[in-house]
Design a protein around this motif. Structure first.
Motif, PDB file in Angstrom:
ATOM      1  N   ARG A 103       0.815  -1.223   0.000  1.00 35.62           N
ATOM      2  CA  ARG A 103       0.000   0.000   0.000  1.00 35.62           C
ATOM      3  C   ARG A 103       0.846   1.269   0.000  1.00 35.62           C
ATOM      4  NH1 ARG A 103      -5.606  -0.615   1.042  1.00 35.62           N
ATOM      5  NH2 ARG A 103      -6.157  -2.619   1.961  1.00 35.62           N
ATOM      6  N   THR A 118      -5.727   9.862  -0.738  1.00 32.98           N
ATOM      7  CA  THR A 118      -5.982  10.313   0.633  1.00 32.98           C
ATOM      8  C   THR A 118      -4.655  10.742   1.285  1.00 32.98           C
ATOM      9  OG1 THR A 118      -7.445   8.446   0.605  1.00 32.98           O
ATOM     10  CG2 THR A 118      -7.073   9.430   2.728  1.00 32.98           C
ATOM     11  N   VAL A 141      -6.999   5.778   9.622  1.00 32.16           N
ATOM     12  CA  VAL A 141      -7.104   4.319   9.545  1.00 32.16           C
ATOM     13  C   VAL A 141      -5.709   3.771   9.245  1.00 32.16           C
ATOM     14  CG1 VAL A 141      -7.973   4.453   7.151  1.00 32.16           C
ATOM     15  CG2 VAL A 141      -8.293   2.357   8.446  1.00 32.16           C
ATOM     16  N   LYS A 143      -3.539   0.712   7.831  1.00 38.66           N
ATOM     17  CA  LYS A 143      -3.708  -0.454   6.934  1.00 38.66           C
ATOM     18  C   LYS A 143      -2.341  -1.078   6.744  1.00 38.66           C
ATOM     19  CE  LYS A 143      -7.337   1.831   4.203  1.00 38.66           C
ATOM     20  NZ  LYS A 143      -7.751   2.291   2.850  1.00 38.66           N
ATOM     21  N   GLN A 154      -6.766  -3.870   8.939  1.00 34.59           N
ATOM     22  CA  GLN A 154      -7.071  -2.441   9.078  1.00 34.59           C
ATOM     23  C   GLN A 154      -7.602  -2.158  10.475  1.00 34.59           C
ATOM     24  OE1 GLN A 154      -9.563  -0.813   6.006  1.00 34.59           O
ATOM     25  NE2 GLN A 154      -8.437  -1.864   4.393  1.00 34.59           N
ATOM     26  N   TRP A 156      -9.059   1.380  12.863  1.00 32.88           N
ATOM     27  CA  TRP A 156      -9.338   2.819  12.925  1.00 32.88           C
ATOM     28  C   TRP A 156      -8.844   3.407  14.246  1.00 32.88           C
ATOM     29  CZ3 TRP A 156     -11.442   6.248   9.448  1.00 32.88           C
ATOM     30  CH2 TRP A 156     -11.868   5.698   8.236  1.00 32.88           C
ATOM     31  N   GLU A 178      -3.759   6.487   7.054  1.00 35.86           N
ATOM     32  CA  GLU A 178      -4.484   7.304   6.077  1.00 35.86           C
ATOM     33  C   GLU A 178      -5.487   8.181   6.792  1.00 35.86           C
ATOM     34  OE1 GLU A 178      -5.339   4.048   2.813  1.00 35.86           O
ATOM     35  OE2 GLU A 178      -6.974   5.496   2.980  1.00 35.86           O
ATOM     36  N   ALA A 179      -5.625   9.418   6.367  1.00 35.46           N
ATOM     37  CA  ALA A 179      -6.682  10.266   6.925  1.00 35.46           C
ATOM     38  C   ALA A 179      -8.036   9.643   6.608  1.00 35.46           C
ATOM     39  CB  ALA A 179      -6.590  11.653   6.300  1.00 35.46           C
ATOM     40  N   GLY A 180      -8.945   9.660   7.569  1.00 35.46           N
ATOM     41  CA  GLY A 180     -10.315   9.190   7.321  1.00 35.46           C
ATOM     42  C   GLY A 180     -10.983  10.166   6.354  1.00 35.46           C
ATOM     43  N   VAL A 181     -11.560   9.647   5.303  1.00 35.48           N
ATOM     44  CA  VAL A 181     -12.172  10.510   4.289  1.00 35.48           C
ATOM     45  C   VAL A 181     -13.667  10.586   4.545  1.00 35.48           C
ATOM     46  CG1 VAL A 181     -12.625  10.755   1.808  1.00 35.48           C
ATOM     47  CG2 VAL A 181     -10.466   9.784   2.599  1.00 35.48           C
ATOM     48  N   PHE A 183     -16.348  10.712   2.771  1.00 29.24           N
ATOM     49  CA  PHE A 183     -16.772  10.615   1.368  1.00 29.24           C
ATOM     50  C   PHE A 183     -18.285  10.609   1.237  1.00 29.24           C
ATOM     51  CE2 PHE A 183     -15.596   6.249   2.757  1.00 29.24           C
ATOM     52  CZ  PHE A 183     -16.818   5.618   2.640  1.00 29.24           C
ATOM     53  N   GLU A 186     -18.665   5.768  -2.694  1.00 28.64           N
ATOM     54  CA  GLU A 186     -17.478   5.085  -3.229  1.00 28.64           C
ATOM     55  C   GLU A 186     -17.829   4.570  -4.618  1.00 28.64           C
ATOM     56  OE1 GLU A 186     -14.997   2.652  -0.423  1.00 28.64           O
ATOM     57  OE2 GLU A 186     -16.844   2.714   0.723  1.00 28.64           O
ATOM     58  N   HIS A 209     -20.056  -0.579   0.724  1.00 27.72           N
ATOM     59  CA  HIS A 209     -19.329  -1.557   1.550  1.00 27.72           C
ATOM     60  C   HIS A 209     -19.957  -1.641   2.942  1.00 27.72           C
ATOM     61  CE1 HIS A 209     -16.258  -0.443  -1.433  1.00 27.72           C
ATOM     62  NE2 HIS A 209     -15.709  -1.619  -1.195  1.00 27.72           N
ATOM     63  N   PHE A 254     -12.926   7.325  -3.752  1.00 29.70           N
ATOM     64  CA  PHE A 254     -13.880   7.978  -2.861  1.00 29.70           C
ATOM     65  C   PHE A 254     -14.386   9.202  -3.611  1.00 29.70           C
ATOM     66  CE2 PHE A 254     -10.772   6.358   0.481  1.00 29.70           C
ATOM     67  CZ  PHE A 254     -11.589   5.310   0.900  1.00 29.70           C
ATOM     68  N   ASN A 263      -8.649   5.437  -3.744  1.00 35.23           N
ATOM     69  CA  ASN A 263      -8.423   4.652  -2.521  1.00 35.23           C
ATOM     70  C   ASN A 263      -7.371   3.588  -2.798  1.00 35.23           C
ATOM     71  OD1 ASN A 263      -8.557   3.253  -0.098  1.00 35.23           O
ATOM     72  ND2 ASN A 263     -10.367   2.093  -0.718  1.00 35.23           N
ATOM     73  N   GLU A 264      -7.642   2.721  -3.773  1.00 37.30           N
ATOM     74  CA  GLU A 264      -6.646   1.700  -4.099  1.00 37.30           C
ATOM     75  C   GLU A 264      -6.868   1.197  -5.507  1.00 37.30           C
ATOM     76  OE1 GLU A 264      -6.852  -1.652  -1.476  1.00 37.30           O
ATOM     77  OE2 GLU A 264      -8.976  -1.964  -1.819  1.00 37.30           O
TER      78      GLU A 264
HETATM   79  P1  AMP Z   1      -9.813  -0.856   1.442  1.00 36.95           P
HETATM   80  O1  AMP Z   1      -9.405  -2.233   1.837  1.00 36.95           O
HETATM   81  O2  AMP Z   1      -8.711   0.133   1.477  1.00 36.95           O
HETATM   82  O3  AMP Z   1     -10.589  -0.822   0.163  1.00 36.95           O
HETATM   83  O4  AMP Z   1     -10.865  -0.389   2.566  1.00 36.95           O
HETATM   84  C1  AMP Z   1     -12.113  -1.046   2.705  1.00 36.95           C
HETATM   85  C2  AMP Z   1     -13.216  -0.016   2.964  1.00 36.95           C
HETATM   86  O5  AMP Z   1     -12.971   0.712   4.187  1.00 36.95           O
HETATM   87  C3  AMP Z   1     -13.306   1.065   1.891  1.00 36.95           C
HETATM   88  O6  AMP Z   1     -14.032   0.647   0.773  1.00 36.95           O
HETATM   89  C4  AMP Z   1     -14.027   2.169   2.673  1.00 36.95           C
HETATM   90  O7  AMP Z   1     -15.402   1.883   2.806  1.00 36.95           O
HETATM   91  C5  AMP Z   1     -13.380   2.074   4.043  1.00 36.95           C
HETATM   92  N1  AMP Z   1     -12.175   2.946   4.074  1.00 36.95           N
HETATM   93  C6  AMP Z   1     -10.912   2.575   3.744  1.00 36.95           C
HETATM   94  N2  AMP Z   1     -10.053   3.612   3.837  1.00 36.95           N
HETATM   95  C7  AMP Z   1     -10.768   4.685   4.239  1.00 36.95           C
HETATM   96  C8  AMP Z   1     -10.445   6.049   4.505  1.00 36.95           C
HETATM   97  N3  AMP Z   1      -9.198   6.533   4.395  1.00 36.95           N
HETATM   98  N4  AMP Z   1     -11.471   6.862   4.877  1.00 36.95           N
HETATM   99  C9  AMP Z   1     -12.738   6.395   4.984  1.00 36.95           C
HETATM  100  N5  AMP Z   1     -13.101   5.116   4.758  1.00 36.95           N
HETATM  101  C10 AMP Z   1     -12.138   4.253   4.383  1.00 36.95           C
END
Ligand code: AMP
Length: 352
Positions: A103, A118, A141, A143, A154, A156, A178-181, A183, A186, A209, A254, A263-264
């Protein structure tokens, strides 16, 4: 180079993505060879050949590579070094795989390709986590850099007192903070990129999600997301070009008040593209195959007014009889065995 029907496609990984890819391959006259360390992977039962071996077993990889005209992968947690022996036969190439495995590397790469991500920091100790909180604010968060998926790896941090617990919860592993977004929604962009750099994008998909796991994908994604289509598709193309990617590439975003944030990425077909099996002229699986086989890319447009894909997670699989009785519902079961909580067991797509 075009590989004609009758050629053999090797797939590293034998999960549901490999299974659906093998089914798409059979439809257009190709056969698949699955490589996976497990005993009875669900992709192998619909494929012509199966090699059971560890992903770093170079002798087995050598034999596998020699028996295939092209080799692809259906998941990204593969050791990179042993795959070098597959050379140019591996599509997408190793750069796409390596970047998506970590990541931290992924975020640096995305920034260098011009994509907005982010705000983030690499962390390798609790002190780093505290420094990240001071710089990014809360919530954040954590990760793990490697081997995270579906919200695993992950944790928080919502208040300063959560930092140590979160650092322990991810196993004190190298991570990104990562800063919490905040959003609004998605969404994802699934594009296919051919060897000559030509791309085709599927319509933007709105993803919902729960607990870090995809629940539903909806197309069209709605006006707020569609207003971001130009920027998001341009970002996905720029990422594909910077990787020299061949095949399907998924970029998850996001949707924020200031536009799309990546995001990824996944260097492969993706759960948020499953609706394309019934919902697009060409499915993401066939589109990936077309790209790696050197065939013309297909029409990626939506064939109905709306497509909604719902994942069947864990024991939800036992709704199969009711779903089969529902007019207009297309059921997919992956035959993965035990319906453990959080495990993706199947999906259903509804067109309207
Ligand atoms: P990821 O494995 O990075 O796709 O994270 C899984 C889910 O967690 C995402 O689809 C979002 O719903 C939530 N999420 C991950 N990163 C963030 C973030 N920086 N801010 C807010 N929600 C997040």
């Amino acid at each position: 180079m075009t590989l004609p029907p009758g050629s053999t496609i090797g797939i590293l990984g034998g999960g549901q993505l490999g299974r659906m890819m093998a089914l798409a391959a059979a439809r257009i006259g190709y056969r698949c060879h699955i490589f996976d360390p497990h005993g009875a992977p669900c992709a192998a039962e619909v494929s012509a050949h199966f090699t059971r071996a560890e992903f770093d077993d170079e002798a087995a990889l050598e034999r596998f590579g020699a028996s295939c005209d092209v080799v692809t992968y259906e998941f990204e947690n593969l050791p990179v070094e042993p795959l070098r022996l597959l050379g140019d036969r591996l599509k997408p190439g190793l750069k796409s795989l390596a970047v998506a495995q970590d990541r931290g590397d992924e975020k640096s790469f995305l920034e260098s390709a011009g994509a907005r991500v982010t705000p983030w920091r690499a962390v390798a100790s609790l002190d780093d986590v505290q420094a990240a909180i001071a710089e990014l604010g809360l919530p954040i968060v954590l990760k793990t850099r490697r081997y995270g998926y579906d919200g695993k790896g992950q944790a928080w941090i919502r208040e300063a007192g959560d930092a140590e617990g979160a650092w322990n919860a991810i196993g004190r592993e190298p991570a990104v903070a990562e800063a919490g977004v905040n959003f609004e929604a998605e969404f994802s962009v699934v594009i296919a990129r051919a060897e000559d750099g030509q791309t085709r994008a599927f319509p933007l998909t709105c993803n919902h999600h729960e607990g870090g796991i995809l629940r539903t994908s909806t197309v069209p994604a709605g006006p707020a997301i569609e207003a971001m289509a130009g920027g998001a598709i341009a970002a996905a193309r720029a990422i594909g070009d910077a990787l020299g990617h061949i095949g399907v590439l998924t970029v998850e975003f996001f949707a924020t008040a200031d536009g799309p944030l990546v995001n990824e990425i996944a260097p492969r077909v993706h759960n948020s593209g499953h609706w394309t099996i019934e919902g697009a002229h060409t499915s993401q699986f066939e589109q990936h195959l077309r790209a790696i086989l050197g065939l013309p890319l297909g029409d990626a447009s939506l064939v109905a007014s709306e497509a909604v894909m719902e994942n069947l997670i864990g024991s939800e699989i036992y709704r199969w009889e009711e779903i089969l009785a529902e007019p207009g519902a297309d059921l997919h079961l992956y035959n993965k065995g035990e319906a453990r909580p959080g495990r993706k067991m199947g999906h259903v797509t509804r067109l309207s």
